[in-house]
Design an enzyme around this catalytic site. Structure first.
Site, mmCIF file in Angstrom:
data_model
loop_
_atom_site.group_PDB
_atom_site.id
_atom_site.type_symbol
_atom_site.label_atom_id
_atom_site.label_comp_id
_atom_site.label_asym_id
_atom_site.label_seq_id
_atom_site.Cartn_x
_atom_site.Cartn_y
_atom_site.Cartn_z
ATOM 1 N N LYS A 187 0.893 -1.023 0.069
ATOM 2 C CA LYS A 187 -0.088 -0.537 0.208
ATOM 3 C C LYS A 187 0.636 1.080 0.054
ATOM 4 O O LYS A 187 1.506 1.405 0.839
ATOM 5 C CB LYS A 187 -0.838 -0.171 1.373
ATOM 6 C CG LYS A 187 -1.588 1.512 1.991
ATOM 7 C CD LYS A 187 -2.591 1.125 2.796
ATOM 8 C CE LYS A 187 -2.640 2.154 3.130
ATOM 9 N NZ LYS A 187 -3.925 2.149 4.665
HETATM 10 C C1 R5P Z 1 -1.189 4.710 7.657
HETATM 11 O O1 R5P Z 1 -0.236 4.031 8.074
HETATM 12 C C2 R5P Z 1 -2.814 4.024 7.964
HETATM 13 O O2 R5P Z 1 -2.786 2.136 7.713
HETATM 14 C C3 R5P Z 1 -3.943 5.048 7.314
HETATM 15 O O3 R5P Z 1 -4.976 4.431 8.470
HETATM 16 C C4 R5P Z 1 -3.425 4.650 6.034
HETATM 17 O O4 R5P Z 1 -3.313 4.927 5.163
HETATM 18 C C5 R5P Z 1 -5.574 5.826 6.328
HETATM 19 O O5 R5P Z 1 -5.860 5.626 4.540
HETATM 20 P P1 R5P Z 1 -5.745 7.394 4.226
HETATM 21 O O6 R5P Z 1 -5.080 7.902 3.946
HETATM 22 O O7 R5P Z 1 -6.891 6.711 3.172
HETATM 23 O O8 R5P Z 1 -7.206 7.387 5.109
#
Ligand code: R5P
Length: 275
Positions: A187
């Site tokens: 990711k």
């Molecule tokens: C990152 O380290 C965590 O997994 C976050 O909670 C995740 O990336 C969050 O997703 P977004 O950036 O779409 O809120």
């Protein structure tokens, strides 16, 4: 000799079955794509805007998500065990948004507990280029070793420090490293020339949503990532902080699984919002 090789290959196939089955529950085999809903923010941000009443926000979104990424505490306290959705369990953490070393994370869940919770994958954040990169990279490899013993895939999250650039050079370096160190999915963030990040990473890549932006922009970003070869999104704030979270996840889903354009997806969002 040939029988021995056959037996070894056969045994390997059986051992890989759980890993493949878990991966295919997350990344849908019909199109090789996935909509992961990221709601793990509480592990370092506490009651994040939108997730204060976690279950009230998340439960209506579940029918539109292919997988749910969260912490064990959120899973145990807010999600019913009879829910039919693959779980991606965050297993790294140990630092907070008000602490000094925000992303110097270590292992926070044992593989035994991950198995007890019947998860489909575990997620671990690495911070390449930081003073403590070695700690996070060794943490990742330890988790990969433990998870592979039980056929559990590992999603590596390429965290980016406050003063670091989210550009193609950095993100392709971090993503490729994560895969070479054994991660089964990566990711990362969307960036200009994102195609290079995907092309140079041998495992499926999904994008995080990042900070909340106008719905149209977030949908365009998801669309561009898919055009560039991403396997989907692991999106959080741009869904649960939207003025219509169900509309937003439906719109994102249309981009990921139905090849909707950003305009078509935005219309889905608007229709749900105006209901
Ligand atoms: C990152 O380290 C965590 O997994 C976050 O909670 C995740 O990336 C969050 O997703 P977004 O950036 O779409 O809120």
């Amino acid at each position: 000799m040939r029988d021995f090789i056959k037996e070894v290959i056969g045994r390997k196939f059986i051992m890989d079955w759980g890993m493949k089955n878990r991966l295919s529950r997350i990344i849908k085999p019909k199109d090789g794509r996935t909509v992961m809903l990221a709601v793990d923010h509480g592990y370092f941000m506490g009651p994040t805007t939108g997730l204060e009443k976690f279950d009230e926000m998340v439960n209506p979104l579940l029918p539109y998500a292919d997988a749910l990424m969260l912490t064990r505490g959120a899973l145990r306290n807010y999600i019913s065990p009879d829910v039919d959705i693959p779980i991606i369990l965050r297993v790294s953490g140990g630092t907070s948004i008000i602490g000094k070393e925000l992303l110097h994370e270590g292992i926070i869940v044992s593989m035994e507990d991950a198995i007890r919770l019947n998860v489909s994958a575990v997620a671990f954040s690495i911070l390449v280029g930081a003073e403590f990169e070695r700690d996070t990279l060794l943490g990742l490899t330890q988790v990969v070793d433990e998870a592979e013993r039980y056929g559990i895939p590992v999603l590596a999250v390429t965290a980016v420090g406050r003063d670091m650039a989210k550009d193609v050079k950095y993100l392709s370096l971090a993503s490729r490293m994560a895969a070479e160190l054994g991660a089964h999915m990566v990711k990362t963030y969307y960036c200009e020339n994102f195609g290079k990040v995907v092309e140079t990473c041998p495992v499926p890549v999904v994008i995080a949503g990042g900070k909340k932006q106008p719905e149209k922009d977030a949908l365009k970003m998801a669309y561009n990532a898919i055009q560039d070869g991403a396997s989907g999104v692991d999106m959080g704030r741009n869904i649960f902080q939207s003025e219509c979270p169900v509309g937003m996840i439906k719109a994102v889903r249309a981009i990921i699984h139905e090849n909707a354009t950003p305009d078509e997806a935005y219309q889905i969002f608007e229709e749900e919002k105006n209901k």
